[in-house]
Design an enzyme around this catalytic site. Structure first.
Site, PDB file in Angstrom:
ATOM      1  N   ARG A 191       0.859  -1.183   0.000  1.00 27.32           N
ATOM      2  CA  ARG A 191       0.000   0.000   0.000  1.00 27.32           C
ATOM      3  C   ARG A 191       0.899   1.238   0.000  1.00 27.32           C
ATOM      4  O   ARG A 191       1.936   1.268   0.645  1.00 27.32           O
ATOM      5  CB  ARG A 191      -0.925   0.026   1.221  1.00 27.32           C
ATOM      6  N   GLU A 251      -3.383   7.637  -4.594  1.00 28.03           N
ATOM      7  CA  GLU A 251      -3.750   7.157  -5.930  1.00 28.03           C
ATOM      8  C   GLU A 251      -5.251   7.214  -6.201  1.00 28.03           C
ATOM      9  O   GLU A 251      -5.680   7.181  -7.349  1.00 28.03           O
ATOM     10  CB  GLU A 251      -3.273   5.719  -6.119  1.00 28.03           C
ATOM     11  N   HIS A 272      -0.954   0.374 -10.097  1.00 26.45           N
ATOM     12  CA  HIS A 272      -1.700  -0.604  -9.301  1.00 26.45           C
ATOM     13  C   HIS A 272      -2.215  -1.746 -10.180  1.00 26.45           C
ATOM     14  O   HIS A 272      -3.399  -2.103 -10.141  1.00 26.45           O
ATOM     15  CB  HIS A 272      -2.862   0.063  -8.566  1.00 26.45           C
TER      16      HIS A 272
END
Length: 328
Positions: free
Chosen positions: A234, A263, A295
């Site tokens: 993360r 993000e 991601h």
């Protein structure tokens, strides 16, 4: 059961439709769940959300008022939902754990190799017909000391892949995995011992109050000079300004990440032609010693199939009065 799937992406919808084998009434929306879009859930029994969706206290209160009883996460992590508030409003929550630790771990190795061997820079040079090697020097992973923060499902696969490269592997976890020690020679150390020893640090931890900004300026200052950091966990586990300062000073040799702490609302969307407002993200993108991906570590056929299957397993269980094993 009527289900609204927030943040639905074109690449995942076919898998979700295929997994809806019991014919639940499902509507897909590209919108993220936010305090402004919670109204869309009015009249639905359940919603499904992704990692960029906001299921904070204020949003959950609105969902409760709109009659939502179930939230199915299409992710392993659940730091974006306030579980105590969900419990308070009797909103049941389930996630999709361990959908493909191989997808994430393999992407971690891709990031490490791309960063170390300057693959992105080399590709750009080739397009410009610059065939020189002066800026493309990396190092052998063989016998390098690599630290793995977190040896759960993903971290354990990372260990196995690193072992294949012949690395000396060190790890830190609240629950040391003796099998990794016995099979792959992993040595468990404290974070302090590991940070000053390792050439590479792989971040495979969940985001919690304890891991938030774990890699800050104090920790980085104690790391081995010119070491590399790879983050596939993360974004908020690292303190981005501290990473940038360490890169600019030369303390860190490089940073690679599939995640970013801010993000949400940026990753997963086409922002071409727009001015990037986040100065730290722009600095990371432009930095010569950084490799970023949006991601995408989970984005394999196998992982998407498993996420969809688990999501509808959770929804179908609730629809038939059962408690899914992945309920939080």
């Amino acid at each position: 059961m009527k289900v609204l799937i927030y943040s639905s992406k074109d690449f995942e919808i076919p898998y979700l439709k295929a997994a809806n084998t019991e014919g639940l009434e499902v509507i897909y929306t590209r919108d993220r769940l936010t305090t402004n879009t919670a109204m869309k859930a009015l009249g639905y029994d359940a919603i499904s959300i992704f990692s960029a969706d906001d299921a904070s206290t204020n949003v959950l209160e609105k969902l409760h008022d709109f009659g939502v009883k179930y939230v199915a996460l299409r992710s392993t992590g659940y730091d974006n939902i306030h579980l105590k508030t969900a419990e308070k409003f009797n909103i049941r929550v389930a996630h999709a754990p361990a959908y493909s630790p191989y997808a994430i771990a393999e992407h971690a190795m891709a990031l490490l190799l791309a960063l170390n061997r300057k693959i992105v820079r080399a590709h750009e040079q080739m397009k410009e017909q610059d065939f020189t090697l002066s800026s493309l020097i990396g190092f052998d992973l063989y016998r390098k000391k690599v630290g793995v923060l977190g040896t759960g499902a993903i971290g354990s696969v990372v260990v196995r892949l690193l072992h294949g490269f012949g690395c000396e592997i060190y790890a830190n976890d609240l629950k040391p995995n003796l099998a990794l020690h016995n099979q792959y020679g992993v040595t468990y150390l404290s974070k302090q011992e590991m940070q000053g020893l390792c050439d590479v640090l792989m971040v495979c931890l969940p985001l919690t109050s304890e891991t938030y900004h774990l890699l800050d300026s104090d920790v980085i200052s104690g790391m081995k000079d010119k070491s590399l950091v790879v983050n596939i966990a993360r974004g908020a586990i690292v303190h981005t300004p501290a990473i940038l300062d360490a890169l600019d000073s030369g303390k860190l040799g490089g940073y690679a990440s599939d995640v970013y702490d801010k993000e949400s609302g940026v990753y997963f969307y086409d922002r071409r032609g727009e001015a990037l407002k986040d100065s730290n993200l722009k600095k990371l993108i432009d930095h010569p010693n950084v490799v970023l991906t949006p991601h995408q570590a989970f984005a394999t056929v196998e992982a998407l199939e498993k996420i969809a299957e688990t999501t509808f397993h959770n929804l179908n269980s609730w629809n038939t009065g059962k408690s899914p094993e992945y309920e939080l």
